[in-house]
Design an enzyme around this catalytic site. Sequence first.
Site, short mmCIF file in Angstrom:
data_model
loop_
_atom_site.label_atom_id
_atom_site.label_comp_id
_atom_site.label_asym_id
_atom_site.label_seq_id
_atom_site.Cartn_x
_atom_site.Cartn_y
_atom_site.Cartn_z
N LYS A 93 0.86 -1.18 0.00
CA LYS A 93 0.00 0.00 0.00
C LYS A 93 0.90 1.22 0.00
O LYS A 93 2.05 1.16 0.40
CB LYS A 93 -0.95 0.00 1.20
CG LYS A 93 -0.29 -0.10 2.56
CD LYS A 93 -1.36 -0.18 3.65
CE LYS A 93 -0.73 -0.38 5.01
NZ LYS A 93 -1.72 -0.46 6.07
N ARG A 142 -10.60 -3.39 15.95
CA ARG A 142 -11.45 -2.22 16.14
C ARG A 142 -12.90 -2.54 15.82
O ARG A 142 -13.79 -2.24 16.59
CB ARG A 142 -11.00 -1.08 15.21
CG ARG A 142 -9.68 -0.49 15.52
CD ARG A 142 -9.28 0.41 14.40
NE ARG A 142 -9.27 -0.40 13.17
CZ ARG A 142 -8.77 -0.02 12.02
NH1 ARG A 142 -8.27 1.16 11.88
NH2 ARG A 142 -8.78 -0.82 10.97
#
Length: 172
Positions: free
Chosen positions: A41, A90
């Site tokens: 990325k 999360r």
Amino acid sequence: MVRALFPGTFDPIHYGHMDIAGRASRLFDEVVMAVYDKPLKSLMFSPEERMQLVTESFKDNPKIKVTGYSGLTVDFARQIDAQVIVRGLRVFSDFEFEFRMGLANQRLASDIETVAFITAEQHTFLSSSTVREIASLHGDVSSMVPAHVEKALKLKVNDLGDGHSPPNALRD
């Protein structure tokens, strides 16, 4: 001694990462924050910059060490004699990703355990990509990252430029 490895790109490190690392340091003798150098990325900060930001974030916690790495995470865990890989969760989609990654790591290195920490509620929205996006749009990230990271983000956004901000608008 139980050494835990907390791998990531940390681009940039934020309070969610710091919460997980701090909690892990209460359970394990040593936590190695491993800054991955070449993820698939695009990144805002170089590996060296990210390591510096992470190191500064934990300068007051002697149980947390910082290093860079490349290659397979389980191979690096073996190199440093880590018995545990720490991950943070999360949201529900994190669980699915981390579950698959944990199974793959278990297949590659059955002697290394994966331990997932559920993030503190106030950090559930927080991700490095969210921080980068807000910072790149000149938003306030002071509640998401330590002051030294906020400053580095402002300088990086200013250096990259977007053609829309006045000169030195982001300098402290």
